[in-house]
Design a protein around this motif. Structure first.
Motif, mmCIF file in Angstrom:
data_model
loop_
_atom_site.group_PDB
_atom_site.id
_atom_site.type_symbol
_atom_site.label_atom_id
_atom_site.label_comp_id
_atom_site.label_asym_id
_atom_site.label_seq_id
_atom_site.Cartn_x
_atom_site.Cartn_y
_atom_site.Cartn_z
ATOM 1 N N GLY A 129 0.816 -1.213 0.000
ATOM 2 C CA GLY A 129 0.000 0.000 0.000
ATOM 3 C C GLY A 129 0.848 1.260 0.000
ATOM 4 N N GLU A 130 1.918 1.260 0.766
ATOM 5 C CA GLU A 130 2.809 2.420 0.816
ATOM 6 C C GLU A 130 3.525 2.613 -0.517
ATOM 7 O OE1 GLU A 130 5.228 1.448 4.152
ATOM 8 O OE2 GLU A 130 3.712 2.065 5.623
ATOM 9 N N ALA A 131 3.929 1.506 -1.134
ATOM 10 C CA ALA A 131 4.621 1.600 -2.424
ATOM 11 C C ALA A 131 3.687 2.124 -3.511
ATOM 12 C CB ALA A 131 5.174 0.227 -2.827
ATOM 13 N N ARG A 162 -12.863 -1.981 6.207
ATOM 14 C CA ARG A 162 -13.315 -0.590 6.137
ATOM 15 C C ARG A 162 -12.136 0.362 5.906
ATOM 16 N NH1 ARG A 162 -18.044 1.849 6.888
ATOM 17 N NH2 ARG A 162 -17.967 4.117 7.061
ATOM 18 N N MET A 163 -11.073 0.192 6.686
ATOM 19 C CA MET A 163 -9.921 1.075 6.537
ATOM 20 C C MET A 163 -9.269 0.902 5.168
ATOM 21 S SD MET A 163 -10.030 2.995 9.058
ATOM 22 C CE MET A 163 -8.596 3.912 8.534
ATOM 23 N N ALA A 164 -9.224 -0.338 4.665
ATOM 24 C CA ALA A 164 -8.636 -0.574 3.348
ATOM 25 C C ALA A 164 -9.431 0.141 2.268
ATOM 26 C CB ALA A 164 -8.597 -2.077 3.064
ATOM 27 N N ARG A 165 -10.754 0.088 2.357
ATOM 28 C CA ARG A 165 -11.588 0.737 1.351
ATOM 29 C C ARG A 165 -11.467 2.258 1.405
ATOM 30 N NH1 ARG A 165 -16.813 -3.371 1.972
ATOM 31 N NH2 ARG A 165 -15.758 -5.134 0.975
ATOM 32 N N LEU A 166 -11.418 2.805 2.612
ATOM 33 C CA LEU A 166 -11.232 4.259 2.740
ATOM 34 C C LEU A 166 -9.861 4.674 2.217
ATOM 35 C CD1 LEU A 166 -12.843 4.832 6.240
ATOM 36 C CD2 LEU A 166 -13.760 5.594 4.040
ATOM 37 N N ALA A 167 -8.846 3.846 2.469
ATOM 38 C CA ALA A 167 -7.494 4.154 1.980
ATOM 39 C C ALA A 167 -7.472 4.141 0.454
ATOM 40 C CB ALA A 167 -6.495 3.155 2.535
ATOM 41 N N LEU A 168 -8.180 3.206 -0.171
ATOM 42 C CA LEU A 168 -8.236 3.162 -1.634
ATOM 43 C C LEU A 168 -8.961 4.381 -2.187
ATOM 44 C CD1 LEU A 168 -8.966 -0.615 -2.268
ATOM 45 C CD2 LEU A 168 -6.923 0.646 -2.977
ATOM 46 N N ALA A 169 -10.035 4.791 -1.533
ATOM 47 C CA ALA A 169 -10.752 5.989 -1.981
ATOM 48 C C ALA A 169 -9.825 7.201 -1.953
ATOM 49 C CB ALA A 169 -11.978 6.233 -1.109
ATOM 50 N N ALA A 170 -9.038 7.322 -0.891
ATOM 51 C CA ALA A 170 -8.096 8.430 -0.789
ATOM 52 C C ALA A 170 -7.024 8.336 -1.864
ATOM 53 C CB ALA A 170 -7.454 8.441 0.600
ATOM 54 N N MET A 171 -6.469 7.144 -2.036
ATOM 55 C CA MET A 171 -5.383 6.953 -2.989
ATOM 56 C C MET A 171 -5.809 7.334 -4.401
ATOM 57 S SD MET A 171 -3.222 3.474 -3.678
ATOM 58 C CE MET A 171 -4.518 2.646 -4.583
ATOM 59 N N PHE A 172 -6.982 6.871 -4.816
ATOM 60 C CA PHE A 172 -7.416 7.137 -6.182
ATOM 61 C C PHE A 172 -7.845 8.580 -6.410
ATOM 62 C CE2 PHE A 172 -7.279 2.584 -6.540
ATOM 63 C CZ PHE A 172 -6.938 2.390 -7.858
ATOM 64 N N GLN A 173 -8.017 9.327 -5.331
ATOM 65 C CA GLN A 173 -8.318 10.748 -5.466
ATOM 66 C C GLN A 173 -7.077 11.607 -5.237
ATOM 67 O OE1 GLN A 173 -12.520 11.716 -3.801
ATOM 68 N NE2 GLN A 173 -11.827 9.872 -2.725
ATOM 69 N N GLY A 174 -5.930 10.946 -5.046
ATOM 70 C CA GLY A 174 -4.687 11.680 -4.848
ATOM 71 C C GLY A 174 -4.624 12.403 -3.523
ATOM 72 N N GLN A 175 -5.291 11.864 -2.505
ATOM 73 C CA GLN A 175 -5.325 12.490 -1.188
ATOM 74 C C GLN A 175 -4.633 11.599 -0.174
ATOM 75 O OE1 GLN A 175 -9.460 13.107 -0.323
ATOM 76 N NE2 GLN A 175 -9.810 14.375 -2.113
ATOM 77 N N ARG A 176 -4.179 12.204 0.899
ATOM 78 C CA ARG A 176 -3.538 11.436 1.964
ATOM 79 C C ARG A 176 -4.578 10.667 2.771
ATOM 80 N NH1 ARG A 176 1.480 10.014 1.195
ATOM 81 N NH2 ARG A 176 2.753 11.739 0.502
#
Length: 199
Positions: free
Chosen positions: A62-64, A126-140
């Motif tokens: 995920g970090e990579a 839940r946290m994984a899905r929220l992290a993906l939403a952030a990632m694909f929107q270019g947000q932290r």
């Protein structure tokens, strides 16, 4: 590193090389350079250690991918360009992390016999899905809202399907451009909104 860290590193190595089901406690102890007893002392069981190693390896992936995606987002001009570039970067990480994805698929196939793993993976959804939403929107990070959760759920489904298709045959795996075209076509047909699909 201490024995605990050595065990995690050894377990990750074994996951990548042998997979989830074929890794033995002795394999891990040998890779870590510690005694078999250390597994029980630090983790309680081989399964608990493998589950911890799986979660740590997934976090590293995920970090990579997050770093690669943020770089792609900075170069993109439009949301469509960012979407395509993001999926391209995700696909590039599959090369380095192939062993992780293969081990995850193998572990999920055995999940009915490994309730501890089901609990670990389900607890992280839940946290994984929220992290993906952030990632694909270019947000932290994104707000913990039902809207972002729904968006992350959509991305997670695409990601899981992408990983499986890539594992089967990297040459035929989807591209970012194909994902975008599919998204546009699905939006047009499901929502009844005509879109212009690039040729």
């Amino acid at each position: 590193m201490g024995n605990r860290e050595d065990l995690l590193a050894g377990a990750k190595h074994c996951l990548y090389e042998k997979g989830y089901g074929r890794t033995t406690a002795r394999d891990i102890a040998t890779a870590a350079g510690v005694s078999l007893a250390a597994i029980g002392y630090h983790f309680g069981s081989k399964e608990a250690l493998l589950n911890a190693a799986m979660m740590e390896a997934t976090k590293e992936w995920g970090e990579a991918v997050d770093a690669a995606v943020l770089a792609a987002a900075e170069a993109a001009v439009t949301p469509e360009e960012r979407f395509v570039a993001t999926w391209r970067r995700v696909g590039e990480t599959f090369v380095e992390y192939r062993g992780l994805w293969a081990a995850q698929c193998e572990a999920i196939a055995q999940i009915d016999r490994t309730p501890e793993l089901r609990q670990v993976l389900a607890g992280a959804q839940r946290m994984a899905r929220l992290a993906l939403a952030a990632m694909f929107q270019g947000q932290r990070e994104v707000p913990d809202s039902e809207e972002e959760y729904a968006l992350g759920t959509f991305y997670q489904a695409l990601l899981a399907g992408y990983a499986i298709q890539w594992l089967l045959d990297p040459e035929q795996a989807p591209t970012g451009e194909l994902f975008l075209e599919g998204l546009q076509l699905a939006s047009a047909r499901v929502l009844g909104r005509p879109v212009e699909v690039p040729e």
